[in-house]
Design a protein around this motif. Structure first.
Motif, PDB file in Angstrom:
ATOM      1  N   ALA A  65      -0.131  15.610  14.441  1.00  0.00           N
ATOM      2  CA  ALA A  65      -1.105  14.724  15.159  1.00  0.00           C
ATOM      3  C   ALA A  65      -1.999  14.212  14.275  1.00  0.00           C
ATOM      4  O   ALA A  65      -2.377  13.040  14.328  1.00  0.00           O
ATOM      5  CB  ALA A  65      -1.769  15.976  16.046  1.00  0.00           C
ATOM      6  N   VAL A  66      -2.563  15.142  13.361  1.00  0.00           N
ATOM      7  CA  VAL A  66      -3.565  14.280  12.224  1.00  0.00           C
ATOM      8  C   VAL A  66      -2.876  13.107  11.330  1.00  0.00           C
ATOM      9  O   VAL A  66      -3.503  12.070  11.425  1.00  0.00           O
ATOM     10  CB  VAL A  66      -4.214  15.324  11.396  1.00  0.00           C
ATOM     11  CG1 VAL A  66      -5.036  14.701  10.368  1.00  0.00           C
ATOM     12  CG2 VAL A  66      -5.039  16.490  12.228  1.00  0.00           C
ATOM     13  N   GLY A  67      -1.793  13.444  11.094  1.00  0.00           N
ATOM     14  CA  GLY A  67      -0.855  12.465  10.402  1.00  0.00           C
ATOM     15  C   GLY A  67      -0.667  11.065  11.204  1.00  0.00           C
ATOM     16  O   GLY A  67      -0.840  10.028  10.493  1.00  0.00           O
ATOM     17  N   THR A  68      -0.305  11.558  12.278  1.00  0.00           N
ATOM     18  CA  THR A  68      -0.022  10.024  13.343  1.00  0.00           C
ATOM     19  C   THR A  68      -1.278   9.649  13.412  1.00  0.00           C
ATOM     20  O   THR A  68      -1.208   8.241  13.618  1.00  0.00           O
ATOM     21  CB  THR A  68       0.570  10.886  14.396  1.00  0.00           C
ATOM     22  OG1 THR A  68       1.917  11.538  13.873  1.00  0.00           O
ATOM     23  CG2 THR A  68       1.227   9.579  15.405  1.00  0.00           C
ATOM     24  N   VAL A  69      -2.383  10.222  13.890  1.00  0.00           N
ATOM     25  CA  VAL A  69      -3.563   9.635  14.006  1.00  0.00           C
ATOM     26  C   VAL A  69      -3.894   8.571  12.909  1.00  0.00           C
ATOM     27  O   VAL A  69      -4.156   7.271  12.774  1.00  0.00           O
ATOM     28  CB  VAL A  69      -4.769  10.564  14.256  1.00  0.00           C
ATOM     29  CG1 VAL A  69      -5.874   9.535  14.391  1.00  0.00           C
ATOM     30  CG2 VAL A  69      -4.351  11.053  15.604  1.00  0.00           C
ATOM     31  N   ILE A  70      -3.731   9.168  11.625  1.00  0.00           N
ATOM     32  CA  ILE A  70      -4.083   8.354  10.422  1.00  0.00           C
ATOM     33  C   ILE A  70      -2.915   7.140  10.259  1.00  0.00           C
ATOM     34  O   ILE A  70      -3.672   6.245   9.949  1.00  0.00           O
ATOM     35  CB  ILE A  70      -4.014   9.115   9.223  1.00  0.00           C
ATOM     36  CG1 ILE A  70      -5.255  10.233   9.377  1.00  0.00           C
ATOM     37  CG2 ILE A  70      -4.359   8.416   7.939  1.00  0.00           C
ATOM     38  CD1 ILE A  70      -5.399  11.330   8.363  1.00  0.00           C
ATOM     39  N   LEU A  71      -1.813   7.319  10.362  1.00  0.00           N
ATOM     40  CA  LEU A  71      -0.933   6.432  10.331  1.00  0.00           C
ATOM     41  C   LEU A  71      -1.084   5.264  11.227  1.00  0.00           C
ATOM     42  O   LEU A  71      -1.049   4.167  11.112  1.00  0.00           O
ATOM     43  CB  LEU A  71       0.493   6.950  10.269  1.00  0.00           C
ATOM     44  CG  LEU A  71       1.223   7.606   9.175  1.00  0.00           C
ATOM     45  CD1 LEU A  71       2.326   8.252   9.290  1.00  0.00           C
ATOM     46  CD2 LEU A  71       1.074   6.614   7.907  1.00  0.00           C
ATOM     47  N   GLY A  72      -1.481   5.808  12.533  1.00  0.00           N
ATOM     48  CA  GLY A  72      -1.922   4.632  13.574  1.00  0.00           C
ATOM     49  C   GLY A  72      -2.979   4.003  13.243  1.00  0.00           C
ATOM     50  O   GLY A  72      -2.797   2.640  13.656  1.00  0.00           O
ATOM     51  N   VAL A  73      -3.883   4.316  12.619  1.00  0.00           N
ATOM     52  CA  VAL A  73      -4.923   3.549  12.221  1.00  0.00           C
ATOM     53  C   VAL A  73      -4.559   2.637  11.179  1.00  0.00           C
ATOM     54  O   VAL A  73      -4.739   1.395  11.277  1.00  0.00           O
ATOM     55  CB  VAL A  73      -6.101   4.385  11.908  1.00  0.00           C
ATOM     56  CG1 VAL A  73      -7.131   3.486  10.965  1.00  0.00           C
ATOM     57  CG2 VAL A  73      -6.956   5.225  12.989  1.00  0.00           C
ATOM     58  N   TYR A  74      -3.932   3.107  10.208  1.00  0.00           N
ATOM     59  CA  TYR A  74      -3.195   2.304   9.064  1.00  0.00           C
ATOM     60  C   TYR A  74      -2.165   1.113   9.526  1.00  0.00           C
ATOM     61  O   TYR A  74      -2.423   0.153   9.208  1.00  0.00           O
ATOM     62  CB  TYR A  74      -2.902   3.237   7.940  1.00  0.00           C
ATOM     63  CG  TYR A  74      -2.323   2.332   6.599  1.00  0.00           C
ATOM     64  CD1 TYR A  74      -3.318   1.506   5.892  1.00  0.00           C
ATOM     65  CD2 TYR A  74      -0.857   2.303   6.581  1.00  0.00           C
ATOM     66  CE1 TYR A  74      -2.597   1.307   4.813  1.00  0.00           C
ATOM     67  CE2 TYR A  74      -0.378   1.622   5.540  1.00  0.00           C
ATOM     68  CZ  TYR A  74      -1.334   1.101   4.554  1.00  0.00           C
ATOM     69  OH  TYR A  74      -0.897   0.336   3.436  1.00  0.00           O
TER      70      TYR A  74
END
Length: 106
Positions: free
Chosen positions: A67-76
């Motif tokens: 979840a945290v990684g996907t949020v960060i990648l979604g932003v990027y």
């Protein structure tokens, strides 16, 4: 070793979550293949980690890393919004992951 396997499983969870976006509803072949392969690898690694870790801990950490990684990648990658409440929420998830690791018997 189980924690490393679990972390890798979380990374592949990020891979299939992001792959879902790129697959455009499974209408694009190569992103769809990557998504399916990532799903399989992620679940297999999760299962291996669960051999030595409590099921609730392993599952929660797997979901949290993804979840945290996907949020960060979604932003990027996609320009998803980022704001203070989202950052705080991700921090709480990370704190939960750390707490589960510290409280784990393994």
């Amino acid at each position: 070793m189980s924690w490393l396997i679990l972390f890798l499983a979380g990374l592949f969870e990020m891979g299939w979550a992001i792959g879902l976006k790129y697959s455009e509803g499974f209408t694009r072949i190569w992103p769809s293949v990557w998504t399916a392969v990532s799903m399989l690898i992620s679940v297999v690694l999760l299962g291996l980690a669960m051999k030595n870790l409590p099921v609730g801990t392993a599952y929660a950490v797997w979901v949290g890393v993804g979840a945290v990684g996907t949020v960060i990648l979604g932003v990027y990658l996609f320009g998803d919004p980022i704001n203070l409440p989202r950052i705080i929420s991700m921090g709480l998830i990370v704190a939960g992951i750390i707490g589960l690791k510290l409280a784990s018997p393994d």
